[in-house]
Design an enzyme around this catalytic site. Structure first.
Site, short mmCIF file in Angstrom:
data_model
loop_
_atom_site.label_atom_id
_atom_site.label_comp_id
_atom_site.label_asym_id
_atom_site.label_seq_id
_atom_site.Cartn_x
_atom_site.Cartn_y
_atom_site.Cartn_z
CG HIS A 48 -1.62 -1.25 1.52
ND1 HIS A 48 -2.88 -1.54 1.06
CD2 HIS A 48 -1.21 -2.35 2.20
CE1 HIS A 48 -3.23 -2.77 1.47
NE2 HIS A 48 -2.23 -3.27 2.15
CB SER B 119 12.60 22.25 -15.66
OG SER B 119 11.80 23.41 -15.71
CE LYS C 293 11.63 19.07 -11.19
NZ LYS C 293 10.27 19.34 -11.70
CD GLU D 103 8.27 11.98 -15.60
OE1 GLU D 103 7.35 12.63 -15.14
OE2 GLU D 103 9.33 12.49 -16.00
#
Ligand code: ARG
Length: 458
Positions: free
Chosen positions: A154, A275, A281, A288
């Site tokens: 979980h 970024s 970043k 992804e």
């Protein structure tokens, strides 16, 4: 004039030509189409259906055409599909003999052959790429045997585990993916030529001979089924969807682990991007995108299932729409596997950070329960007792380590001095020696099996 246009009086509408054409996609199959034609022509000559000299002319044309396509000298973009494009070219180069190439054959069995040859080769490459990635994961697991991390259910910290154990979980998922592809290749590896348009042929062909030339272990049994089904592609797409599901979950773990909240791993700069607005970043875009492309692969599987679901036997033009699904899926899974093997080869593992996180909270709760079970306390009672101790600790702002022996004994007389050994982080990890557990010896056995699994030729 189109090769099929004998019965037509009007020329095909330009919009219809564009709409029905599949050449932009199926030109990729030229190599297999030529291999199929080559075997077919050899068979026609051997069976006395065409003359040797005619076969030679066609074979010579096919060879030249293949060379010219490879060299980018032929532009088929205006043609309907790769089968007609190559046949027209053969006729141009081999004259009258060329007009015999399509004897006892149809584009319906031809496309089935091309796709089977293509898929057979792709599956072979995919199996090798999965194996390569498994080796990378195994290598990483073997190199970091001392890395302890929190194990989750979980996404809540459940019990501490070895980082290697977590990596190897993916190893076995990939092993099953590999076996699934291997198994499905048996059903791909069936020779369809000779089915003709749908009924077979009255000409005295020899399908077994074609199968031998093209290295197929068997020929298909029913001509309608041969030209009318694409289950072997759907099966491949299902295997691909499962593989991508596994890679996508690995992506998710990777993304979490490399986020500042976890800080367990760091991808090398070469496998991340920045970024355009936030200078600090460093984003895990590869992971992804693999997660993102998984949706597209699922879509291809569903799209072909839906395309096929209500088609009357046998061939229907709807089936031409299988190409995008097939080609995009093979490309996506090959690229994803290559990237992941490279990226995981270059990750940095922050063992201290993992350990610090693993050392938090009541990670030893299950171990303490087992400890009481060993002292003959029934499991349900033990579970409740440890729950009560945790409640007490939470109230006092304490952890298991802060309790004294007499504190423990207030809850149960079964606690002894040895309890302090059991609540140590390392003991909680290393004592899970049941088969398939995260314990040291158990992991060593797992690694040995994993090594065998990647060294066996499937
Ligand atoms: N381009 C077609 C396909 O990919 C080849 C078969 C065409 N057959 C036909 N009867 N029009 O399915």
């Amino acid at each position: 004039m189109d090769l099929w246009a004998g019965r037509f009086t009007e020329k095909i509408d330009k919009l219809v030509r564009d709409f029905t054409s599949s050449i932009k996609l199926d030109k990729k199959l030229y190599k297999y189409d030529i291999a199929g034609s080559t075997a077919h022509v050899k068979m026609l000559a051997r069976c006395g259906i065409i003359k040797e000299i005619e076969a030679e002319k066609i074979l010579c044309a096919l060879k030249e055409i293949e060379k010219d396509i490879k060299a980018g000298k032929l532009n088929f973009n205006q043609k309907e599909d790769i089968h007609l494009a190559i046949e027209e070219e053969v006729i141009k180069r081999a004259g009258q003999a060329g007009k015999k190439l399509h004897t006892a054959r149809s584009r319906n069995d031809q496309i089935a052959l091309d796709e089977r040859l293509y898929l057979r080769e792709e599956i072979g490459q995919i199996i090798t790429l999965i194996n390569d990635f498994q080796k990378t994961l195994l290598g990483l697991a073997e190199k970091n045997l001392d890395a302890v991390m929190p194990g989750y259910t979980h996404l809540q910290y459940a019990q501490p585990i070895l980082f290697s154990h977590h990596l190897l979980a993916y190893f076995w998922m990939l092993q099953r993916d590999k076996e699934r592809f291997k198994d499905s290749s048996q059903r791909v590896n069936v020779m369809p030529l000779g089915a003709g348009a749908l009924a077979g042929t009255s000409l005295p062909i020899d399908r077994e001979y074609v199968a031998k030339l093209l290295d197929f272990p068997k020929v298909s049994e029913n001509s309608l089924d041969t030209v009318g089904d694409r289950d072997y592609i759907i099966e491949f797409l299902s295997g691909a969807a499962l593989l991508m599901m596994h890679l996508s979950r690995l992506s998710e773990d990777f993304i979490l682990w490399s986020s500042p909240a976890f800080s367990f791993i760091q991808a090398s700069d070469a496998f991340t991007t920045g970024s355009s607005i936030m200078p600090q970043k460093k984003n895990p875009d590869v992971a992804e995108l693999i997660r993102g492309k998984t949706g597209k692969v699922y879509g291809h599987l569903i799209s072909l299932l839906v395309t096929m679901k209500a088609l009357p036997l046998s061939y229907n033009r709807d089936m031409q729409e299988d190409k995008l699904a097939l080609f995009e899926t093979t490309q996506t899974i090959k690229r994803s596997l290559k990237l992941y093997a490279k990226m995981f080869d270059h990750i940095k593992i922050d063992k201290d950070s993992m350990r610090k996180e693993a050392d938090k909270g009541f990670f030893a709760a299950t171990d303490l329960t087992d400890y009481l079970v060993e002292k003959k306390v029934p499991f349900r009672e033990a579970h409740q007792l440890i729950g009560i101790i945790i409640k007490y600790c939470l109230g006092e702002g304490k952890g298991f380590k802060d309790l004294t022996l007499s504190d423990y004994q207030k809850f149960s007389s079964s606690f002894g001095e040895d309890v302090f050994e059991r609540i140590k982080l390392d003991s909680c990890v290393f004592n899970k020696e049941s088969a398939g557990g995260t314990g040291k010896k158990s992991l060593a056995r797992q690694i040995e099996k994993a090594r065998k699994a990647v060294s066996l030729k499937l």
